[in-house]
Design an enzyme around this catalytic site. Structure first.
Site, PDB file in Angstrom:
ATOM      1  N   PHE A 149       5.616   4.928  10.932  1.00 45.54           N
ATOM      2  CA  PHE A 149       5.454   3.876   9.930  1.00 45.54           C
ATOM      3  C   PHE A 149       4.279   2.983  10.354  1.00 45.54           C
ATOM      4  O   PHE A 149       4.190   2.584  11.517  1.00 45.54           O
ATOM      5  CB  PHE A 149       6.744   3.064   9.811  1.00 45.54           C
ATOM      6  N   ASP A 158      12.708   3.288  16.596  1.00 36.48           N
ATOM      7  CA  ASP A 158      12.796   2.492  15.368  1.00 36.48           C
ATOM      8  C   ASP A 158      13.856   3.171  14.490  1.00 36.48           C
ATOM      9  O   ASP A 158      13.675   4.320  14.055  1.00 36.48           O
ATOM     10  CB  ASP A 158      11.425   2.473  14.673  1.00 36.48           C
ATOM     11  N   TYR A 171      17.447  -4.968   6.006  1.00 32.70           N
ATOM     12  CA  TYR A 171      17.461  -5.056   4.533  1.00 32.70           C
ATOM     13  C   TYR A 171      17.557  -3.710   3.824  1.00 32.70           C
ATOM     14  O   TYR A 171      17.540  -3.655   2.603  1.00 32.70           O
ATOM     15  CB  TYR A 171      16.228  -5.819   4.013  1.00 32.70           C
ATOM     16  N   LYS A 172      17.646  -2.627   4.585  1.00 25.50           N
ATOM     17  CA  LYS A 172      17.723  -1.305   3.934  1.00 25.50           C
ATOM     18  C   LYS A 172      19.191  -0.936   3.736  1.00 25.50           C
ATOM     19  O   LYS A 172      19.866  -1.550   2.919  1.00 25.50           O
ATOM     20  CB  LYS A 172      16.962  -0.284   4.764  1.00 25.50           C
ATOM     21  N   ARG A 232      10.188   8.971  -3.922  1.00 27.04           N
ATOM     22  CA  ARG A 232      11.190   8.831  -2.860  1.00 27.04           C
ATOM     23  C   ARG A 232      12.491   8.302  -3.461  1.00 27.04           C
ATOM     24  O   ARG A 232      12.491   7.324  -4.219  1.00 27.04           O
ATOM     25  CB  ARG A 232      10.625   7.826  -1.845  1.00 27.04           C
TER      26      ARG A 232
HETATM   27  C1  LIG Z   1      10.353   2.573   9.887  1.00 24.19           C
HETATM   28  C2  LIG Z   1      10.028   1.153   9.570  1.00 24.19           C
HETATM   29  N1  LIG Z   1       9.732   0.293  10.570  1.00 24.19           N
HETATM   30  C3  LIG Z   1       9.409  -0.981  10.321  1.00 24.19           C
HETATM   31  C4  LIG Z   1       9.368  -1.478   9.031  1.00 24.19           C
HETATM   32  C5  LIG Z   1       8.897  -2.877   8.776  1.00 24.19           C
HETATM   33  O1  LIG Z   1       9.862  -3.810   8.967  1.00 24.19           O
HETATM   34  P1  LIG Z   1       9.561  -5.370   8.848  1.00 24.19           P
HETATM   35  O2  LIG Z   1       8.926  -5.595   7.508  1.00 24.19           O
HETATM   36  O3  LIG Z   1      10.911  -5.983   8.979  1.00 24.19           O
HETATM   37  O4  LIG Z   1       8.644  -5.764   9.950  1.00 24.19           O
HETATM   38  C6  LIG Z   1       9.686  -0.626   7.966  1.00 24.19           C
HETATM   39  C7  LIG Z   1       9.662  -1.136   6.581  1.00 24.19           C
HETATM   40  O5  LIG Z   1       9.893  -0.463   5.633  1.00 24.19           O
HETATM   41  C8  LIG Z   1      10.017   0.712   8.249  1.00 24.19           C
HETATM   42  O6  LIG Z   1      10.289   1.570   7.255  1.00 24.19           O
END
Ligand SMILES: Cc1ncc(COP(=O)(O)O)c(C=O)c1O
Length: 411
Positions: free
Chosen positions: A126, A196, A221-222, A370
Site C-alpha cells: 500500500f 500491516d 475504520y475498515k 473492488r
Molecule cells: C494496507 C493499508 N495500510 C495503511 C492504510 C492507511 O491508513 P491510514 O489512512 O490510517 O494512515 C490503508 C488505507 O486504506 C491500507 O489499506
C-alpha cells in the site's frame, strides 16, 4: 438453481451470523460492498457519541478523564481488538492513523536491529507504507530499502536485512501473504517482522504471535467499523516490548506523565506507543463498534467470508460472461481475504454506474473494480443482487452514460 446450489435465501436462513446485520444502520436500498474501505455504522455508535459529547464532555468536562476513564481508552479499546489478532489483552494500543503507527513501529524495529539498517518490502505494498518507509530512509543515512516479489525466494533478499515489512492482505487483489512462512524466513535471516493488518483484522482468523509477527499495525475504520478516520492499532511482541523505543515518544507514553519531568522514561508495556493526547471521540466510536465482536467466533467469520467471496465470483462469472471482466483475486479461497477484485478497462465508469444503482464498491487504479464483504452485515441475497445488477449494467451499456466518466477525488 439446482439442488446442489442453495439459493441465497437458503444461505441467509442458515447463516449463524445473520442477526448481526440488525445492529447496523444501513440505508434502505443499498448493497454495501465497501466495508473493506469504510465499515458501516453500528447502531450503538450514535447513542454512545451523544453520551460522550453531551454528558462526558458537555457536563462533566475535564473530570471525564478520570470519571469516564478517557485516560485508559487506548488500552481498553486495544483489549477489544486483541482477540481479533489472536493475542492477549494488554498487548494492543489504539491511536493515530495507521501511517503514523507504522512510522513508530518501523523505526522501533530498525532501532532494535543495530547496524542492520535494511528494510525489505514489496513494491506493490500500500503506498502509504512505502511513503512512510521512504520518509524514514531520508532521516537515516545508512538505511537501505530492498524490494521482494514472489518471483524470488524471500531468503534471496533478506540476507543482512534488519526488518521485513509487509501487508498481510493486498489492497488491490485481496491476496493473503503467508505470514508464518515469510516471518520464519525473516527470523532465519536475523530480521524482525512488521505486518500491516489493515485488510485482515475482523475478517481473517489471526494468530499473529504464533505466525511470527514482531510488530503489527492496522486500520480501525475498515472491517472494525470504527468510522471515518478511526484510530489505528499497534501490537508489539511481548518478548520485545520492554526493550523497544521509538522516535515519537510523547508525554502520554511516559511512565509518569503527570510528574512532568523533562527526561523521558517509557511506560511499561505497550502504553509507550501512545504519543500525545488520544482521540477520545473517535476511540469511543471504535470502542462501541467493537462490542459487536463479543461472542462472535472468528472461524465462523472466516467461513462465511470465504463462502461469500466464492459465491460472488461464481455469480459474477456466470452472469457477466463475455463482458470483459477478469478476476484478479485468488480463485482459491484460502489465499483470498475478504474482498473480490475484477479488472476491466472501463472499471471506473462501470463502478460509478453500479453505485448509482445502490451497489457500492470502489475503484482502484488502473482498472480494478473492488468489492468487500463484511460478514457482519452483508447477506448472500446482497451478493446475488449485486452480481445481477453488474450484469445488467454491462449488458445494457448503462455505464457509458457521460455522468459516469468524470473522476471524483476519492475513487
Ligand atoms: C494496507 C493499508 N495500510 C495503511 C492504510 C492507511 O491508513 P491510514 O489512512 O490510517 O494512515 C490503508 C488505507 O486504506 C491500507 O489499506
Amino acid at each position: 438453481m439446482t439442488n446442489a446450489t442453495p439459493s441465497a435465501e437458503e444461505l441467509d436462513a442458515q447463516d449463524p451470523l445473520a442477526a448481526l446485520r440488525e445492529r447496523f444502520s444501513l440505508p434502505a436500498g443499498v448493497i454495501y460492498l465497501d466495508g473493506n474501505s469504510l465499515g458501516a455504522l453500528p447502531i450503538g455508535v450514535h447513542e454512545r457519541l451523544t453520551n460522550v459529547i453531551d454528558r462526558q464532555w458537555g457536563d462533566r468536562l475535564i473530570r471525564s478523564w478520570n470519571e469516564s476513564d478517557w485516560y485508559n481508552l487506548p488500552l481498553s479499546v486495544g483489549d477489544r481488538i486483541a482477540p481479533l489478532l489472536g493475542v492477549n489483552k494488554g498487548e494492543v494500543v489504539v491511536g493515530d492513523s495507521t501511517s503514523v503507527s507504522l512510522f513508530r513501529v518501523l523505526a522501533a524495529a530498525l532501532r532494535l536491529r543495530g547496524d542492520r539498517q535494511v528494510v525489505v518490502t514489496e513494491r506493490e505494498n500500500f503506498p502509504t507504507d512505502l511513503y512512510i518507509l521512504d520518509g524514514l530512509r531520508q532521516l537515516l543515512p545508512n538505511m537501505e530499502v530492498r524490494f521482494w516479489d514472489e518471483s524470488v525466494s524471500p531468503a534471496a533478499v533478506l540476507d543482512g536485512a534488519g526488518v521485513l515489512m509487509l501487508t498481510h492482505v493486498d489492497y488491490r487483489t485481496g491476496r493473503i501473504r503467508d505470514m508464518r512462512e515469510l516471518s520464519a524466513a525473516a527470523h532465519t535471516a536475523g530480521a524482525l517482522t512488521v505486518w500491516d493488518l489493515s485488510h485482515s483484522t475482523g475478517v481473517l482468523e489471526l494468530d499473529i504471535a504464533r505466525d511470527g509477527a514482531d510488530f503489527a499495525i492496522g486500520c480501525g475504520y475498515k472491517y472494525l467499523n470504527g468510522g471515518p478516520g478511526a484510530p489505528s492499532y499497534t501490537w508489539v511482541a511481548p518478548a520485545l516490548i520492554e526493550q523497544v523505543r521509538h522516535p515519537l515518544e510523547g508525554w502520554l507514553g511516559h511512565k509518569s506523565p503527570f510528574a512532568f519531568v523533562p527526561e523521558y522514561e517509557p511506560a511499561p508495556g505497550i502504553r509507550r506507543f501512545i504519543t500525545g493526547t488520544q482521540q477520545v471521540l473517535s476511540l469511543a466510536a471504535l470502542d462501541e463498534s467493537l462490542k459487536m465482536w463479543e461472542g462472535v467466533s472468528m472461524s465462523e467469520i472466516r467461513r462465511k467470508s470465504m463462502a461469500q467471496t466464492s459465491r460472488f465470483i461464481e455469480r459474477v462469472e456466470a452472469e457477466c460472461k463475455g463482458h470483459g471482466l477478469t478476476l484478479i483475486s485468488p480463485r482459491e479461497g484460502q489465499l483470498r481475504g475478504g474482498q473480490v477484485s475484477f479488472a476491466h478497462e472501463d472499471g471506473y465508469p462501470i463502478m460509478q454506474a453500479l453505485i448509482s444503482r445502490g451497489v457500492i464498491g470502489d475503484f482502484r487504479t488502473p482498472n480494478i473494480l473492488r468489492f468487500g464483504f463484511s460478514p457482519l452485515y452483508v447477506s448472500f441475497t446482497d451478493i446475488d443482487r449485486a452480481a445481477v445488477t453488474l450484469a445488467e449494467i454491462l449488458r445494457t451499456d448503462a455505464w457509458r452514460a457521460p455522468e459516469f466518466a468524470s473522476k471524483q477525488t476519492v475513487t
